[in-house]
Motif scaffolding. Structure first.
Motif, PDB file in Angstrom:
ATOM      1  N   THR A 144      -0.924  -9.871  -3.852  1.00  0.00           N
ATOM      2  CA  THR A 144      -1.357  -8.616  -4.457  1.00  0.00           C
ATOM      3  C   THR A 144      -0.163  -7.930  -5.105  1.00  0.00           C
ATOM      4  O   THR A 144       0.975  -8.124  -4.701  1.00  0.00           O
ATOM      5  CB  THR A 144      -1.973  -7.650  -3.410  1.00  0.00           C
ATOM      6  OG1 THR A 144      -1.004  -7.400  -2.402  1.00  0.00           O
ATOM      7  CG2 THR A 144      -3.227  -8.240  -2.794  1.00  0.00           C
ATOM      8  N   SER A 145      -0.452  -7.120  -6.091  1.00  0.00           N
ATOM      9  CA  SER A 145       0.588  -6.392  -6.796  1.00  0.00           C
ATOM     10  C   SER A 145       0.946  -5.128  -6.031  1.00  0.00           C
ATOM     11  O   SER A 145       0.081  -4.469  -5.464  1.00  0.00           O
ATOM     12  CB  SER A 145       0.097  -6.030  -8.194  1.00  0.00           C
ATOM     13  OG  SER A 145       1.034  -5.195  -8.821  1.00  0.00           O
ATOM     14  N   ALA A 146       2.203  -4.776  -6.033  1.00  0.00           N
ATOM     15  CA  ALA A 146       2.658  -3.564  -5.345  1.00  0.00           C
ATOM     16  C   ALA A 146       2.714  -2.380  -6.317  1.00  0.00           C
ATOM     17  O   ALA A 146       3.266  -1.355  -5.989  1.00  0.00           O
ATOM     18  CB  ALA A 146       4.028  -3.805  -4.722  1.00  0.00           C
ATOM     19  N   TYR A 147       2.137  -2.524  -7.504  1.00  0.00           N
ATOM     20  CA  TYR A 147       2.190  -1.479  -8.518  1.00  0.00           C
ATOM     21  C   TYR A 147       1.451  -0.231  -8.047  1.00  0.00           C
ATOM     22  O   TYR A 147       0.322  -0.282  -7.597  1.00  0.00           O
ATOM     23  CB  TYR A 147       1.576  -1.972  -9.829  1.00  0.00           C
ATOM     24  CG  TYR A 147       1.406  -0.867 -10.847  1.00  0.00           C
ATOM     25  CD1 TYR A 147       2.500  -0.361 -11.517  1.00  0.00           C
ATOM     26  CD2 TYR A 147       0.168  -0.312 -11.098  1.00  0.00           C
ATOM     27  CE1 TYR A 147       2.362   0.663 -12.442  1.00  0.00           C
ATOM     28  CE2 TYR A 147       0.013   0.706 -12.016  1.00  0.00           C
ATOM     29  CZ  TYR A 147       1.115   1.196 -12.692  1.00  0.00           C
ATOM     30  OH  TYR A 147       0.971   2.213 -13.584  1.00  0.00           O
ATOM     31  N   GLU A 148       2.128   0.881  -8.150  1.00  0.00           N
ATOM     32  CA  GLU A 148       1.514   2.178  -7.907  1.00  0.00           C
ATOM     33  C   GLU A 148       1.721   3.014  -9.157  1.00  0.00           C
ATOM     34  O   GLU A 148       2.846   3.173  -9.626  1.00  0.00           O
ATOM     35  CB  GLU A 148       2.164   2.861  -6.700  1.00  0.00           C
ATOM     36  CG  GLU A 148       1.850   2.180  -5.389  1.00  0.00           C
ATOM     37  CD  GLU A 148       2.379   2.959  -4.199  1.00  0.00           C
ATOM     38  OE1 GLU A 148       2.407   4.194  -4.252  1.00  0.00           O
ATOM     39  OE2 GLU A 148       2.759   2.302  -3.229  1.00  0.00           O
ATOM     40  N   PRO A 149       0.628   3.541  -9.710  1.00  0.00           N
ATOM     41  CA  PRO A 149       0.781   4.294 -10.956  1.00  0.00           C
ATOM     42  C   PRO A 149       1.663   5.520 -10.792  1.00  0.00           C
ATOM     43  O   PRO A 149       1.660   6.174  -9.754  1.00  0.00           O
ATOM     44  CB  PRO A 149      -0.646   4.693 -11.319  1.00  0.00           C
ATOM     45  CG  PRO A 149      -1.499   4.357 -10.171  1.00  0.00           C
ATOM     46  CD  PRO A 149      -0.718   3.484  -9.236  1.00  0.00           C
ATOM     47  N   ARG A 174       2.158   1.894 -18.895  1.00  0.00           N
ATOM     48  CA  ARG A 174       1.854   1.735 -17.475  1.00  0.00           C
ATOM     49  C   ARG A 174       2.202   0.312 -17.048  1.00  0.00           C
ATOM     50  O   ARG A 174       1.792  -0.656 -17.689  1.00  0.00           O
ATOM     51  CB  ARG A 174       0.360   1.985 -17.213  1.00  0.00           C
ATOM     52  CG  ARG A 174      -0.070   3.409 -17.424  1.00  0.00           C
ATOM     53  CD  ARG A 174       0.246   4.175 -16.211  1.00  0.00           C
ATOM     54  NE  ARG A 174      -0.610   5.346 -16.079  1.00  0.00           N
ATOM     55  CZ  ARG A 174      -0.430   6.233 -15.134  1.00  0.00           C
ATOM     56  NH1 ARG A 174       0.531   6.079 -14.268  1.00  0.00           N
ATOM     57  NH2 ARG A 174      -1.195   7.284 -15.051  1.00  0.00           N
ATOM     58  N   GLY A 201       9.096   4.998 -11.816  1.00  0.00           N
ATOM     59  CA  GLY A 201       8.650   3.812 -11.085  1.00  0.00           C
ATOM     60  C   GLY A 201       8.437   2.658 -12.041  1.00  0.00           C
ATOM     61  O   GLY A 201       9.332   2.276 -12.790  1.00  0.00           O
ATOM     62  N   ASP A 202       7.206   2.105 -12.046  1.00  0.00           N
ATOM     63  CA  ASP A 202       6.876   0.986 -12.929  1.00  0.00           C
ATOM     64  C   ASP A 202       6.384   1.443 -14.297  1.00  0.00           C
ATOM     65  O   ASP A 202       6.019   0.620 -15.128  1.00  0.00           O
ATOM     66  CB  ASP A 202       5.799   0.108 -12.284  1.00  0.00           C
ATOM     67  CG  ASP A 202       6.309  -0.622 -11.056  1.00  0.00           C
ATOM     68  OD1 ASP A 202       7.518  -0.898 -10.985  1.00  0.00           O
ATOM     69  OD2 ASP A 202       5.493  -0.924 -10.162  1.00  0.00           O
ATOM     70  N   ASP A 203       6.317   2.728 -14.539  1.00  0.00           N
ATOM     71  CA  ASP A 203       5.833   3.278 -15.806  1.00  0.00           C
ATOM     72  C   ASP A 203       6.981   3.920 -16.573  1.00  0.00           C
ATOM     73  O   ASP A 203       8.007   4.258 -15.997  1.00  0.00           O
ATOM     74  CB  ASP A 203       4.780   4.370 -15.560  1.00  0.00           C
ATOM     75  CG  ASP A 203       3.575   3.874 -14.776  1.00  0.00           C
ATOM     76  OD1 ASP A 203       3.374   2.643 -14.688  1.00  0.00           O
ATOM     77  OD2 ASP A 203       2.842   4.718 -14.252  1.00  0.00           O
TER      78      ASP A 203
END
Length: 171
Positions: free
Chosen positions: A35-40, A92, A136-138
């Motif tokens: 699973t991806s650990a991406y959190e918006p 994103r 973060g990832d964005d």
């Protein structure tokens, strides 16, 4: 006949390489998919929560002949093809490093910046400036260009002002 024999032999090799049902079983302990650990990150609103009037004021050129809004960003252009313009994009789950590297590859050396504790980059060359700020990832990205016209304000001053407003207004 020779071609038929080669086709049958090739098919036999392919079938043999596919394996049987026992090869399809997952090893013990590997039953959960990755699973991806991406959190918006935060919500920046349409056009980075910046009004057309604020862009006009910061940019110091205009009037804008065209304003475009879509699902990935906004663009303000002055009258005339290839004229000065400003754009905002919001990414994103996309690495800011790729955007920074792209700027550097086309001759705009990037330097590290920080806005309200968030890392980013500024890349300037002549009458063009790009500002990227990471969450973060964005990340979001402002691009300011005066094209061949004299700049009313230094383009990175405009970019930093708009980026600061976007960071202040995040939700």
């Amino acid at each position: 006949m020779k071609r038929f024999a080669m086709a049958v032999t090739g098919a036999a090799i392919l079938v043999a390489g596919c394996g049987g049902a026992e090869d399809d079983a997952a090893p013990p302990g590997d039953s959960a998919p990755a699973t991806s650990a991406y959190e918006p990150g935060p919500f920046f609103g349409e056009c980075g929560s910046i009004t057309d009037a604020e862009v006009q004021s910061a940019f110091g050129a205009g009037p804008f002949g065209q304003i475009t809004r879509n699902s990935v960003g906004c663009q303000w252009e002055t009258v005339g093809f290839g004229g000065p313009g400003v754009s905002f994009s919001w990414y994103r789950g996309s690495p800011i490093g790729r955007e920074r590297a792209g700027s550097e590859l086309i001759g705009r050396p990037a330097k590290d910046i920080e806005i309200d504790g968030n890392p980013g980059f500024e890349a300037e060359r002549g009458t063009l400036c790009e500002i990227g700020v990471q969450f973060g990832d964005d990340f979001f990205h402002w691009s300011i260009t005066y094209s061949d016209q004299p700049a009313a304000r230094p383009p990175c001053d405009v970019g930093n002002e708009l980026a600061q407003l976007t960071v202040e207004r995040k939700q």
